[in-house]
Design a protein around this motif. Structure first.
Motif, PDB file in Angstrom:
ATOM      1  N   TYR A  18    -116.191 -16.022 -31.388  1.00 14.82           N
ATOM      2  CA  TYR A  18    -116.500 -16.659 -32.299  1.00 14.82           C
ATOM      3  C   TYR A  18    -115.957 -16.492 -33.338  1.00 14.82           C
ATOM      4  N   LYS A  19    -115.717 -14.993 -33.714  1.00 19.12           N
ATOM      5  CA  LYS A  19    -115.033 -13.695 -34.218  1.00 19.12           C
ATOM      6  C   LYS A  19    -113.955 -13.894 -35.645  1.00 19.12           C
ATOM      7  N   SER A  20    -113.521 -15.217 -34.812  1.00 22.48           N
ATOM      8  CA  SER A  20    -111.493 -16.120 -35.581  1.00 22.48           C
ATOM      9  C   SER A  20    -113.056 -17.560 -36.268  1.00 22.48           C
ATOM     10  N   VAL A  21    -114.043 -17.533 -36.409  1.00 23.10           N
ATOM     11  CA  VAL A  21    -114.087 -18.043 -37.490  1.00 23.10           C
ATOM     12  C   VAL A  21    -115.048 -17.641 -38.502  1.00 23.10           C
ATOM     13  N   ALA A  22    -114.454 -17.709 -39.822  1.00 22.45           N
ATOM     14  CA  ALA A  22    -114.649 -17.198 -41.223  1.00 22.45           C
ATOM     15  C   ALA A  22    -115.110 -17.871 -41.651  1.00 22.45           C
ATOM     16  N   SER A  23    -115.968 -17.204 -42.911  1.00 26.63           N
ATOM     17  CA  SER A  23    -116.622 -17.994 -43.802  1.00 26.63           C
ATOM     18  C   SER A  23    -117.315 -17.429 -45.178  1.00 26.63           C
ATOM     19  N   GLY A  26    -129.043 -17.588 -53.368  1.00 28.69           N
ATOM     20  CA  GLY A  26    -127.517 -17.685 -52.477  1.00 28.69           C
ATOM     21  C   GLY A  26    -127.489 -17.877 -51.065  1.00 28.69           C
ATOM     22  N   ALA A  27    -128.703 -17.926 -49.997  1.00 25.21           N
ATOM     23  CA  ALA A  27    -128.651 -18.053 -49.225  1.00 25.21           C
ATOM     24  C   ALA A  27    -127.590 -19.581 -48.804  1.00 25.21           C
ATOM     25  N   ILE A  28    -128.010 -20.657 -49.513  1.00 25.85           N
ATOM     26  CA  ILE A  28    -127.387 -22.097 -48.563  1.00 25.85           C
ATOM     27  C   ILE A  28    -126.323 -21.573 -48.751  1.00 25.85           C
ATOM     28  N   GLY A  29    -125.622 -21.289 -50.013  1.00 25.98           N
ATOM     29  CA  GLY A  29    -124.142 -20.559 -49.973  1.00 25.98           C
ATOM     30  C   GLY A  29    -123.579 -21.299 -50.902  1.00 25.98           C
ATOM     31  N   GLU A  30    -124.420 -21.727 -52.328  1.00 26.09           N
ATOM     32  CA  GLU A  30    -124.253 -21.861 -53.818  1.00 26.09           C
ATOM     33  C   GLU A  30    -123.409 -20.266 -54.377  1.00 26.09           C
ATOM     34  N   LYS A  82    -120.709 -24.623 -39.855  1.00 27.02           N
ATOM     35  CA  LYS A  82    -120.984 -23.076 -40.503  1.00 27.02           C
ATOM     36  C   LYS A  82    -122.260 -22.771 -40.871  1.00 27.02           C
ATOM     37  N   PHE A  83    -123.078 -23.826 -41.580  1.00 27.34           N
ATOM     38  CA  PHE A  83    -124.326 -23.990 -42.035  1.00 27.34           C
ATOM     39  C   PHE A  83    -125.056 -23.987 -41.025  1.00 27.34           C
ATOM     40  N   ASN A  84    -125.521 -24.715 -39.442  1.00 29.68           N
ATOM     41  CA  ASN A  84    -126.345 -24.435 -38.537  1.00 29.68           C
ATOM     42  C   ASN A  84    -125.698 -23.055 -38.205  1.00 29.68           C
TER      43      ASN A  84
END
Length: 203
Positions: free
Chosen positions: A22-27, A96-100, A136-138
């Protein structure tokens, strides 16, 4: 109603470099506070969002229409309890953990409608739409049912467009300026949930 925390994050491998598949999955879902009540630093907010913040996939987050993601602090208790139960280890998520980008208090999805405006400090924002969670959230929550739980709970948060730019700090007062009031974020979430249930689109 007030702004509790402003958070920003950089794009990085979502699963870490130790996970070769999964290295290529960026977020940039993992956000850290840059202004909080105990350290209310002033942060520049431009038409492209919080200064220093990045987004990996502009089709789902970022750009002009989805540049600021807002999340009610009231929902953190739900996530801490759910994740502690499901992962069988104590979970205490920081803002910030939810991505907000903005963690707020006093305003929920049932009270916010598409087209409403939020006056936060001297700045102004327009409510655009709910957040639709994905795999990505999972991954960020380390729980495969997190996206489903977000939709089923209705605790989605929402995206803002920046109308008036400037500087902002944690602790700023929030004023809600009603728009046409046709569709609430909660109603939008329910419609999305119904569609997913009908099509059985759960991952």
């Amino acid at each position: 109603m007030r702004l509790l925390t402003i958070s920003a994050g950089k794009v990085m491998p979502l699963f870490g470099n130790h996970h070769p598949d999964y290295k290529s999955v960026a977020s940039a879902i993992r956000k850290k506070a840059v202004s909080a009540l105990d350290n209310p630093a002033t942060v520049d907010i431009t038409a492209l969002g919080v200064k220093g913040d990045e987004q990996a996939d502009l089709s789902v987050h970022g750009g002009i229409e989805k540049v600021i993601y807002v999340y009610p602090a009231e929902h953190y208790a739900f996530w801490n309890e759910l994740l502690t139960r499901e992962t069988k280890q104590p979970v205490y998520l920081e803002h910030g953990a939810i991505g907000e980008n903005f963690t707020i208090e006093g305003l929920l999805e049932t009270e916010v409608f598409v087209g409403d405006r939020l006056q936060i400090g001297e700045l102004e924002f327009a409510v655009v739409k709910l957040r639709e969670p994905c795999f990505k959230f999972n991954a960020a929550m380390r729980y495969k049912g997190a996206a489903k739980a977000m939709l089923q709970s209705g605790f989605s948060g929402w995206y803002l467009r920046v109308i008036k730019t400037g500087a902002l700090a944690a602790g700023a007062h929030i004023e809600l300026i009603p728009g046409p009031r046709e569709t609430s974020i909660a109603q939008q979430n329910q419609k999305l949930l119904n569609n997913r249930n009908q099509k059985d689109l759960w991952e």
